[in-house]
Write an enzyme that holds these catalytic residues in place. Structure first.
Site, PDB file in Angstrom:
ATOM      1  N   HIS A  17      42.579  56.351  37.561  1.00  0.00           N
ATOM      2  CA  HIS A  17      42.311  56.125  35.963  1.00  0.00           C
ATOM      3  C   HIS A  17      43.102  56.972  35.106  1.00  0.00           C
ATOM      4  CE1 HIS A  17      38.446  53.473  37.280  1.00  0.00           C
ATOM      5  NE2 HIS A  17      38.990  53.187  36.611  1.00  0.00           N
ATOM      6  N   LYS A  41      27.163  43.875  35.897  1.00  0.00           N
ATOM      7  CA  LYS A  41      28.489  44.894  37.086  1.00  0.00           C
ATOM      8  C   LYS A  41      27.082  45.383  38.151  1.00  0.00           C
ATOM      9  CE  LYS A  41      32.875  44.347  35.985  1.00  0.00           C
ATOM     10  NZ  LYS A  41      34.181  44.576  37.253  1.00  0.00           N
ATOM     11  N   ARG A  90      47.325  48.197  41.452  1.00  0.00           N
ATOM     12  CA  ARG A  90      46.875  48.519  42.639  1.00  0.00           C
ATOM     13  C   ARG A  90      47.699  47.710  44.184  1.00  0.00           C
ATOM     14  NH1 ARG A  90      40.215  50.016  41.863  1.00  0.00           N
ATOM     15  NH2 ARG A  90      41.139  47.917  41.061  1.00  0.00           N
ATOM     16  N   SER A 128      36.449  53.873  41.702  1.00  0.00           N
ATOM     17  CA  SER A 128      35.757  53.851  41.773  1.00  0.00           C
ATOM     18  C   SER A 128      34.265  53.889  42.889  1.00  0.00           C
ATOM     19  CB  SER A 128      34.880  53.593  40.472  1.00  0.00           C
ATOM     20  OG  SER A 128      36.081  53.445  39.112  1.00  0.00           O
TER      21      SER A 128
HETATM   22  P1  ADP Z   1      37.655  46.928  36.100  1.00  0.00           P
HETATM   23  O1  ADP Z   1      35.666  46.762  36.436  1.00  0.00           O
HETATM   24  O2  ADP Z   1      37.498  46.567  34.651  1.00  0.00           O
HETATM   25  O3  ADP Z   1      38.710  46.367  36.909  1.00  0.00           O
HETATM   26  P2  ADP Z   1      37.873  49.272  36.466  1.00  0.00           P
HETATM   27  O4  ADP Z   1      37.315  50.692  36.445  1.00  0.00           O
HETATM   28  O5  ADP Z   1      37.951  49.324  37.831  1.00  0.00           O
HETATM   29  O6  ADP Z   1      37.562  48.029  35.447  1.00  0.00           O
HETATM   30  O7  ADP Z   1      39.770  49.525  36.395  1.00  0.00           O
HETATM   31  C1  ADP Z   1      40.604  49.563  35.138  1.00  0.00           C
HETATM   32  C2  ADP Z   1      41.425  49.766  34.537  1.00  0.00           C
HETATM   33  O8  ADP Z   1      41.877  50.282  36.163  1.00  0.00           O
HETATM   34  C3  ADP Z   1      42.457  47.730  36.011  1.00  0.00           C
HETATM   35  O9  ADP Z   1      43.093  47.747  35.267  1.00  0.00           O
HETATM   36  C4  ADP Z   1      42.349  48.348  37.003  1.00  0.00           C
HETATM   37  O10 ADP Z   1      43.374  48.095  37.821  1.00  0.00           O
HETATM   38  C5  ADP Z   1      42.843  49.614  37.214  1.00  0.00           C
HETATM   39  N1  ADP Z   1      42.541  51.034  37.741  1.00  0.00           N
HETATM   40  C6  ADP Z   1      41.980  51.399  38.590  1.00  0.00           C
HETATM   41  N2  ADP Z   1      42.343  51.937  39.276  1.00  0.00           N
HETATM   42  C7  ADP Z   1      43.241  51.925  39.616  1.00  0.00           C
HETATM   43  C8  ADP Z   1      44.404  52.807  40.683  1.00  0.00           C
HETATM   44  N3  ADP Z   1      44.022  53.843  41.443  1.00  0.00           N
HETATM   45  N4  ADP Z   1      46.142  53.035  40.152  1.00  0.00           N
HETATM   46  C9  ADP Z   1      46.143  52.329  38.789  1.00  0.00           C
HETATM   47  N5  ADP Z   1      45.267  51.756  38.249  1.00  0.00           N
HETATM   48  C10 ADP Z   1      44.097  51.097  39.315  1.00  0.00           C
END
Ligand code: ADP
Length: 158
Positions: A17, A41, A90, A128
């Site tokens: 992130h 969630k 990703r 996460s």
């Molecule tokens: P959501 O529940 O909306 O997917 P997340 O917190 O899991 O929320 O992710 C938020 C954003 O960050 C999403 O667009 C996800 O694809 C992106 N994201 C999460 N981990 C990574 C990573 N390792 N590299 C790039 N983007 C990421």
């Protein structure tokens, strides 16, 4: 002024992130990190904790603001006068879902465009869920989570 919103659950914020936050903060005048308050969630970290952890991690990024929101993302965009949504990709597996959401959002509000940033080669496996799973067993999360919040994450699982 170009205002971008990077929405997500951030339960908790990871190095993946953070990489997207830094890179997208260069693309817009102001970047709002929108932390989704969605109890369905079942997040491990409360909305207040998730916001605080991101604030800690982004304290040196001048054009970044962290806010929580509920409800539809397009409504939050309108409220914040944002014209860009940032999402990270990703893997191909992220793409189908992200495409649907981006198209739906564009239908709901033609003034907002979604921009996808490809994950940096260092973080494709960082999520996460992975951070929580490793922290739960007390193993080393320093390659997955920003250093300044590593102890906060461990504390949650004690
Ligand atoms: P959501 O529940 O909306 O997917 P997340 O917190 O899991 O929320 O992710 C938020 C954003 O960050 C999403 O667009 C996800 O694809 C992106 N994201 C999460 N981990 C990574 C990573 N390792 N590299 C790039 N983007 C990421």
């Amino acid at each position: 002024m170009r205002i971008g919103i990077y929405p997500g659950s951030f339960d908790p914020v990871t190095l993946g992130h953070y990489d997207i936050i830094v890179r997208s903060s260069h693309l817009v005048d102001k970047l709002i990190i929108g932390v989704l308050n969605n109890s369905a969630k079942n997040p491990v970290f409360s909305i207040e904790e998730r916001v605080e952890l991101i604030k800690k991690v982004t304290k040196d990024l001048e054009n970044v603001e962290v806010l929580s929101f509920e409800g539809l993302l397009v409504d939050f965009c309108k409220q914040m006068n944002a014209n860009v949504i940032i999402r990270g990709l990703r893997a191909v597996s992220d793409f189908e879902y992200e495409l649907q959401i981006a198209q739906a959002n564009h239908k709901l509000n033609r003034d907002v465009e979604t921009i996808f940033l490809a994950t940096s080669t260092h973080y494709p496996f960082v999520s996460s869920s992975v951070v929580k799973e490793i922290a739960r067993y007390g193993a080393d999360i320093s390659r997955f989570a920003p250093e300044c919040i590593v102890d906060d994450i461990y504390k949650k699982f004690k």
